[in-house]
Motif scaffolding. Sequence first.
Motif, PDB file in Angstrom:
ATOM      1  N   LEU A 378      30.094-131.320 -46.736  1.00  0.00           N
ATOM      2  CA  LEU A 378      30.267-132.309 -47.810  1.00  0.00           C
ATOM      3  C   LEU A 378      31.594-132.016 -48.488  1.00  0.00           C
ATOM      4  O   LEU A 378      31.722-131.028 -49.226  1.00  0.00           O
ATOM      5  N   GLY A 379      32.571-132.827 -48.232  1.00  0.00           N
ATOM      6  CA  GLY A 379      33.908-132.584 -48.790  1.00  0.00           C
ATOM      7  C   GLY A 379      34.382-131.202 -48.367  1.00  0.00           C
ATOM      8  O   GLY A 379      34.259-130.822 -47.188  1.00  0.00           O
ATOM      9  N   PRO A 380      34.826-130.419 -49.290  1.00  0.00           N
ATOM     10  CA  PRO A 380      35.314-129.078 -48.945  1.00  0.00           C
ATOM     11  C   PRO A 380      34.170-128.073 -48.790  1.00  0.00           C
ATOM     12  O   PRO A 380      34.419-126.922 -48.459  1.00  0.00           O
ATOM     13  N   TYR A 381      32.952-128.512 -49.051  1.00  0.00           N
ATOM     14  CA  TYR A 381      31.830-127.570 -49.059  1.00  0.00           C
ATOM     15  C   TYR A 381      31.014-127.663 -47.767  1.00  0.00           C
ATOM     16  O   TYR A 381      30.920-128.729 -47.165  1.00  0.00           O
ATOM     17  N   THR A 382      30.431-126.530 -47.384  1.00  0.00           N
ATOM     18  CA  THR A 382      29.415-126.579 -46.329  1.00  0.00           C
ATOM     19  C   THR A 382      28.120-126.008 -46.894  1.00  0.00           C
ATOM     20  O   THR A 382      28.130-125.002 -47.611  1.00  0.00           O
ATOM     21  N   PRO A 419      35.422-123.908 -51.905  1.00  0.00           N
ATOM     22  CA  PRO A 419      36.395-123.443 -52.906  1.00  0.00           C
ATOM     23  C   PRO A 419      35.704-122.866 -54.148  1.00  0.00           C
ATOM     24  O   PRO A 419      34.651-123.367 -54.558  1.00  0.00           O
ATOM     25  N   ASP A 420      36.274-121.841 -54.687  1.00  0.00           N
ATOM     26  CA  ASP A 420      35.775-121.188 -55.905  1.00  0.00           C
ATOM     27  C   ASP A 420      34.431-120.499 -55.691  1.00  0.00           C
ATOM     28  O   ASP A 420      33.728-120.214 -56.655  1.00  0.00           O
ATOM     29  N   LEU A 421      34.063-120.283 -54.428  1.00  0.00           N
ATOM     30  CA  LEU A 421      32.787-119.605 -54.182  1.00  0.00           C
ATOM     31  C   LEU A 421      33.083-118.337 -53.388  1.00  0.00           C
ATOM     32  O   LEU A 421      34.103-118.265 -52.685  1.00  0.00           O
ATOM     33  N   PRO A 422      32.205-117.353 -53.491  1.00  0.00           N
ATOM     34  CA  PRO A 422      32.440-116.127 -52.721  1.00  0.00           C
ATOM     35  C   PRO A 422      32.581-116.437 -51.221  1.00  0.00           C
ATOM     36  O   PRO A 422      32.013-117.420 -50.735  1.00  0.00           O
ATOM     37  N   LYS A 423      33.350-115.603 -50.546  1.00  0.00           N
ATOM     38  CA  LYS A 423      33.665-115.878 -49.140  1.00  0.00           C
ATOM     39  C   LYS A 423      32.423-115.932 -48.257  1.00  0.00           C
ATOM     40  O   LYS A 423      32.308-116.792 -47.367  1.00  0.00           O
ATOM     41  N   GLU A 424      31.489-115.008 -48.525  1.00  0.00           N
ATOM     42  CA  GLU A 424      30.265-114.992 -47.715  1.00  0.00           C
ATOM     43  C   GLU A 424      29.278-116.097 -48.146  1.00  0.00           C
ATOM     44  O   GLU A 424      28.216-116.266 -47.541  1.00  0.00           O
ATOM     45  N   GLY A 425      29.630-116.845 -49.168  1.00  0.00           N
ATOM     46  CA  GLY A 425      28.782-117.941 -49.611  1.00  0.00           C
ATOM     47  C   GLY A 425      27.868-117.517 -50.760  1.00  0.00           C
ATOM     48  O   GLY A 425      27.733-116.322 -51.049  1.00  0.00           O
ATOM     49  N   GLY A 451      24.330-117.573 -59.401  1.00  0.00           N
ATOM     50  CA  GLY A 451      24.940-118.221 -60.548  1.00  0.00           C
ATOM     51  C   GLY A 451      25.854-119.389 -60.241  1.00  0.00           C
ATOM     52  O   GLY A 451      26.777-119.667 -60.998  1.00  0.00           O
ATOM     53  N   ILE A 452      25.652-120.105 -59.142  1.00  0.00           N
ATOM     54  CA  ILE A 452      26.536-121.247 -58.905  1.00  0.00           C
ATOM     55  C   ILE A 452      25.982-122.532 -59.513  1.00  0.00           C
ATOM     56  O   ILE A 452      26.556-123.601 -59.349  1.00  0.00           O
ATOM     57  N   GLU A 453      24.836-122.415 -60.236  1.00  0.00           N
ATOM     58  CA  GLU A 453      24.286-123.637 -60.833  1.00  0.00           C
ATOM     59  C   GLU A 453      25.214-124.203 -61.909  1.00  0.00           C
ATOM     60  O   GLU A 453      25.093-125.361 -62.296  1.00  0.00           O
ATOM     61  N   LYS A 454      26.154-123.366 -62.375  1.00  0.00           N
ATOM     62  CA  LYS A 454      27.085-123.883 -63.384  1.00  0.00           C
ATOM     63  C   LYS A 454      28.207-124.683 -62.741  1.00  0.00           C
ATOM     64  O   LYS A 454      28.835-125.521 -63.381  1.00  0.00           O
TER      65      LYS A 454
END
Lengths: 557, 174
Positions: A378-382, A419-425, A451-454
């Motif tokens: 989804l966009g830049p995210y997987t 983007p802006d997330l840890p490399k391992e997800g 803590g990615i809910e923010k």
Amino acid sequence: MISNTKCECGHQNRVGTVLCEACGKPLIELGEAGEVLEMRYDGAARRSQRANPNFIDQIWNFFSSVKVAIYLIILTLLGAMLGTVFPQVSTFINLQNPEEYYKKTYGTLGGIYYSLGLADTYNSWWFILLLVMIGSSLVICSLDRVLPLYKALSKQKIKKHMEFLTRQRVVYQGPILERAEEWIRRATPVLKKKGYRVHSEGAALLAEKQRFSRWGPYVIHIGLIIFLLAVLFRGLPGLHMDEYVSFPEGEAKRIPGTTFYLKNEQFTVNYYSEKELPKEFQNTGKMLPKLFQTKAVLYECTSSCEDPSKTPVLKEVARHDIEVNKPLDYKGLVAYQYDFDLTPKLRSVQPVLVNKVTGEEYGKFKLDMMNPKRSYTLGPYTLELKNKYMDFMLNDDGEPTSKSPNPNAPAFLFLVKGPDLPKEGAQFIYFPKQIDKARFQQDLINEKLGGIEKKLDLDVKAMSDVDFAKSTSFLNIRMDRAMPFVWTGLAIVMLGLVLGFYWTHRRIWLRIDDGQLTLGGHTTKNFFGLRREVVSILKPLGVEVDEKSLDNGRNQE
Amino acid sequence: MKKYRRPVQIVILLLVVILGGYAIGSAVLGSHDRLQVGDKAPSFSLLGIDGRVHHLKEYEGKAMVINFWGSWCKPCVKEMPALQQQAEKWKDKGVVVLGINAGEDEMTVQNFAEDRGVTFPILLDPNSDAVRDYNISPLPTTFFVSAKGNITSIHQGELDLNTLDSQIGQLVAP
């Protein structure tokens, strides 16, 4: 008694012959001497009657006896009565412990009833045995009688013994003035006009009509045998089915044990409004259904049917709106409306991924409850789907698990990269149902998970992005391939009944000896009618006779 | 005609014995709806989580333990390690342990098997075909099937290691 089988006319009769096969002279007196003759099977011997019966003959004789057949029928009727005392197990759906049920519901008697096997009377060995014996008796009784009768009727002698004629139930004797042959010639067209087939030989004559009605009882027996066979072999695999299957709206589901699939396209239930209800029911809170309807489509699988690793290829074969008493019927496969469940079942949602910081939205992707895709871009995210819980709960160890296999509180655990997330997800749990989000505190769990809910959220934008099976319809699927045979058997029985009831086999024998006319008449029933016919035959021949005087009522007084 | 009479009698009586015997036999043997000890194990062909279709036929001649389970069912989860252990122990003696999952999807079952270290074949039954054929009501239910394909024992509820071991022992013993 049965030692002398040779008649005075010189004909050698078979053992057990009552009336000489050739001249009709009584050989065995079944009643008192001089009474009206017993004309059953035309006096022919039953096939199995032998001087020295061996073992096979004895079995054969047992089944060829009408008396035995009657006892068998009475026993079967009594047995069938036992099966009507309490409901049979086969009438229950899903009875887990029948023994306990019978004891509880019908008391000690119920317990005894069950332990005697009477709860399944019609499938018990002894009941089937009785049916098999009746079947054998039908076949053997018929064969034993129909063949001798056929032979006796197809080679009748025209000139019969005097005693044979005078001991019929319709008899006339009187003088004639003409020559015998002349009189016979004159009688022939009169008899023919009445529908008789006339055979004459010198001074003797035989007139006969509607012989076919004699085969009525045997036609009935053939029908009954087909009926019995159909009933006994109804249980063969593939001939009979009676299953209850649930069909959630919108899914083609296989009917077990067949290659058919049925799809419940839409299920509707309507209730009576308060106004339509009878007075007694108004304001009682009673809900009475007015209509259940399943819009059903029946498919037949054409290939890849037995291989669970492939998707079956389906072809639509029938479409019907199933209502109570209006089943779908396709070549003997019948689907009846039986029950319904209005609990909605979540099938899929189509959320979008929202970047909470920038407000950007990505996707709309379809998340199925069963067999979802494992990863989404989804966009830049997987998003990688790691696990899913259909009925989310935390177990005693605090681990997420599922309470049931039903999607009551589904939860999806993703590994999100971008983007802006840890490399391992980072892990993210998602509850598609709003109520579960609050109940299980989605944000709190996500905070603990990474803590990615923010930063990110999954959100369903419109109700149209939620797919529900609104309800489940329960159908009773039945198949009874033996039924056409049952109907065929019964139709043949009916044909036999008509043959035997609406036509009668009538015969008139005449012989003239020295200016004396002797007439004997026989019919399978309605002697009154035969007497009347004889009067109307004799009248144009110049013999006036009273109807009643023809009655040879020797054994009627 | 006369000389055919005896053969006709014998043929008819034989037919009566065969057809009648079949009808009575199936009434005696086939009257119960639920599966019982001594019955043949019903056949199935189900997709395993290994991606292969498993048929009962292919295990012919081997003693089998068929376990019906679901990941939501606590006793099923609890007995899994015992089953795994026994599967490994009896593997060389020709005993096959099969797990049939009742109605869950591939992902759930795969994750479960990975988490618990289950290596014996796990089959999926999304349409409850086998569940229906085996008359499963409570989970877990375990069937012990002899090498001849007959059910020798049916166990409802959780199995412990010892029961499992002795049951399989009996299954293998000649």
